[in-house]
Design an enzyme around this catalytic site. Sequence first.
Site, PDB file in Angstrom:
ATOM      1  N   LYS A   1      67.488  11.333  41.200  1.00  0.00           N
ATOM      2  CA  LYS A   1      68.467  10.207  40.692  1.00  0.00           C
ATOM      3  C   LYS A   1      67.683   9.084  40.171  1.00  0.00           C
ATOM      4  O   LYS A   1      68.482   8.167  39.472  1.00  0.00           O
ATOM      5  CB  LYS A   1      69.424   9.994  41.979  1.00  0.00           C
ATOM      6  CG  LYS A   1      70.172  11.080  42.667  1.00  0.00           C
ATOM      7  CD  LYS A   1      70.690  10.362  43.883  1.00  0.00           C
ATOM      8  CE  LYS A   1      71.034  11.452  44.867  1.00  0.00           C
ATOM      9  NZ  LYS A   1      71.422  11.281  46.019  1.00  0.00           N
ATOM     10  N   GLY A   2      66.491   8.884  40.534  1.00  0.00           N
ATOM     11  CA  GLY A   2      65.646   7.655  40.336  1.00  0.00           C
ATOM     12  C   GLY A   2      65.846   7.066  38.840  1.00  0.00           C
ATOM     13  O   GLY A   2      65.555   5.943  38.712  1.00  0.00           O
TER      14      GLY A   2
ATOM     15  N   ASP B   1      61.195   7.629  37.282  1.00  0.00           N
ATOM     16  CA  ASP B   1      61.156   6.419  37.698  1.00  0.00           C
ATOM     17  C   ASP B   1      59.613   6.151  38.297  1.00  0.00           C
ATOM     18  O   ASP B   1      59.156   5.136  37.836  1.00  0.00           O
ATOM     19  CB  ASP B   1      62.138   6.388  39.210  1.00  0.00           C
ATOM     20  CG  ASP B   1      61.809   7.397  40.081  1.00  0.00           C
ATOM     21  OD1 ASP B   1      61.062   8.121  39.955  1.00  0.00           O
ATOM     22  OD2 ASP B   1      62.442   7.340  41.302  1.00  0.00           O
TER      23      ASP B   1
ATOM     24  N   ASP C   1      53.713   9.403  41.017  1.00  0.00           N
ATOM     25  CA  ASP C   1      53.270   9.227  42.187  1.00  0.00           C
ATOM     26  C   ASP C   1      52.025  10.387  42.282  1.00  0.00           C
ATOM     27  O   ASP C   1      50.961  10.337  41.858  1.00  0.00           O
ATOM     28  CB  ASP C   1      54.046   9.373  43.207  1.00  0.00           C
ATOM     29  CG  ASP C   1      53.532   8.755  44.699  1.00  0.00           C
ATOM     30  OD1 ASP C   1      52.632   8.116  44.769  1.00  0.00           O
ATOM     31  OD2 ASP C   1      54.225   9.129  45.772  1.00  0.00           O
TER      32      ASP C   1
ATOM     33  N   LYS D   1      51.583   4.993  39.723  1.00  0.00           N
ATOM     34  CA  LYS D   1      50.819   4.963  40.838  1.00  0.00           C
ATOM     35  C   LYS D   1      49.526   5.627  41.034  1.00  0.00           C
ATOM     36  O   LYS D   1      49.693   6.839  41.668  1.00  0.00           O
ATOM     37  CB  LYS D   1      51.790   5.039  42.002  1.00  0.00           C
ATOM     38  CG  LYS D   1      51.605   4.515  43.254  1.00  0.00           C
ATOM     39  CD  LYS D   1      52.339   4.908  44.612  1.00  0.00           C
ATOM     40  CE  LYS D   1      53.606   4.119  44.769  1.00  0.00           C
ATOM     41  NZ  LYS D   1      54.250   4.856  46.018  1.00  0.00           N
TER      42      LYS D   1
ATOM     43  N   PHE E   1      54.862   1.311  48.768  1.00  0.00           N
ATOM     44  CA  PHE E   1      56.306   2.021  48.673  1.00  0.00           C
ATOM     45  C   PHE E   1      57.213   1.128  48.115  1.00  0.00           C
ATOM     46  O   PHE E   1      57.475  -0.081  48.676  1.00  0.00           O
ATOM     47  CB  PHE E   1      56.842   2.635  49.977  1.00  0.00           C
ATOM     48  CG  PHE E   1      57.741   3.478  49.675  1.00  0.00           C
ATOM     49  CD1 PHE E   1      57.834   4.777  49.274  1.00  0.00           C
ATOM     50  CD2 PHE E   1      59.204   3.207  49.907  1.00  0.00           C
ATOM     51  CE1 PHE E   1      58.655   5.685  49.046  1.00  0.00           C
ATOM     52  CE2 PHE E   1      60.277   3.930  49.604  1.00  0.00           C
ATOM     53  CZ  PHE E   1      59.974   5.414  49.137  1.00  0.00           C
ATOM     54  N   VAL E   2      57.698   1.173  46.928  1.00  0.00           N
ATOM     55  CA  VAL E   2      58.626   0.151  46.436  1.00  0.00           C
ATOM     56  C   VAL E   2      59.907   0.815  45.954  1.00  0.00           C
ATOM     57  O   VAL E   2      60.182   1.933  46.004  1.00  0.00           O
ATOM     58  CB  VAL E   2      58.057   0.057  44.652  1.00  0.00           C
ATOM     59  CG1 VAL E   2      56.705  -0.756  44.828  1.00  0.00           C
ATOM     60  CG2 VAL E   2      57.734   1.245  43.995  1.00  0.00           C
TER      61      VAL E   2
ATOM     62  N   ASP F   1      64.633   4.567  45.548  1.00  0.00           N
ATOM     63  CA  ASP F   1      65.386   4.240  46.715  1.00  0.00           C
ATOM     64  C   ASP F   1      64.361   4.517  48.013  1.00  0.00           C
ATOM     65  O   ASP F   1      63.107   4.803  48.036  1.00  0.00           O
ATOM     66  CB  ASP F   1      66.299   5.431  47.098  1.00  0.00           C
ATOM     67  CG  ASP F   1      65.584   6.948  47.378  1.00  0.00           C
ATOM     68  OD1 ASP F   1      64.951   7.047  46.342  1.00  0.00           O
ATOM     69  OD2 ASP F   1      65.941   7.542  48.265  1.00  0.00           O
TER      70      ASP F   1
ATOM     71  N   ARG G   1      68.797   1.214  45.724  1.00  0.00           N
ATOM     72  CA  ARG G   1      68.682   1.865  44.223  1.00  0.00           C
ATOM     73  C   ARG G   1      69.176   0.576  43.393  1.00  0.00           C
ATOM     74  O   ARG G   1      68.935   0.464  41.985  1.00  0.00           O
ATOM     75  CB  ARG G   1      69.280   2.865  43.947  1.00  0.00           C
ATOM     76  CG  ARG G   1      68.875   4.204  44.735  1.00  0.00           C
ATOM     77  CD  ARG G   1      69.450   5.468  44.181  1.00  0.00           C
ATOM     78  NE  ARG G   1      68.976   6.526  44.951  1.00  0.00           N
ATOM     79  CZ  ARG G   1      68.002   7.399  44.586  1.00  0.00           C
ATOM     80  NH1 ARG G   1      67.290   7.180  43.878  1.00  0.00           N
ATOM     81  NH2 ARG G   1      67.603   8.499  45.386  1.00  0.00           N
TER      82      ARG G   1
END
Length: 177
Positions: A42-43, A98, A101, A129, A150-151, A157, A163
Amino acid sequence: MEDYIQEILISREEIESHVAEIGRQISRDYKDKDPIFIGVLKGCFIFMADLMRHVTVDCSMDFMAVTSYQGTTSTGAVRITKDLSENIENRHIILVEDILDSGVTLNYLKNYLSVRKPASIAVATLMDKPARRKAEIYADYSCFEVPDAFVVGYGLDYNERYRNLPYIGILKPEIYE
Ligand code: IMP
Ligand code: MG
C-alpha cells in the site's frame, strides 16, 4: 509536529519538489513509450498519485500487492496478494515503491514480471535506504537517499498507522516498545 515523531526527516515542500523533478525526468525518458506505472501497495499510493500528476506523456497504471515474510533465511520470502489486471507484454514498466530497503521485494517483483516479457522494467522509489540492501537492485529514479532509520508518513506505515502524515518523519523509539 505530532508527539510520536522524533524528527521530520523530509518536509512536505522538499517531497513536492523532488517528486516533481522525477516526474519531469520520466516524461523526458518515456516520450512515445506509453509506460505503465505499477504501484506496489500500500505504501506507494500517495507517492504514485503525486508522481503521475507530473508525468506529461501518455501512460497507464496498475497495482500489485505483496506481503513479505521474514523466513528462517536472511532473504525473507515474498508472496503476491494482488496481481496485475493489465497485460504487460511489450510494455515499458515503471515499478513504483515507497522505499527500497533490503531490495528483496523489488528484486522478486522484477523477476516475476520479466517472465511476462515486458519491453523494459525500471524502478522509481520515493526513498532509497542503501545501508540495508541484501539484493542486487538499484533504483532508476529515486527522490531521496535516507539513513538507516525507520521512517513513516506520506504513505509509509508502522503497523498500518501514520500513512496520512504529509511529511516523512522518524518515529520516537518509545512507539516501538
Ligand atoms: P524490502 O523488500 O526490504 O526492500 O522492503 C521494502 C518494504 O518494506 C517497503 O515497501 C516498505 O513497505 C517496508 N519498509 C522498509 N523500510 C521501511 C521504513 O523505514 N518505514 C516503513 N516501511 C518500511
Ligand atoms: Mg509497508
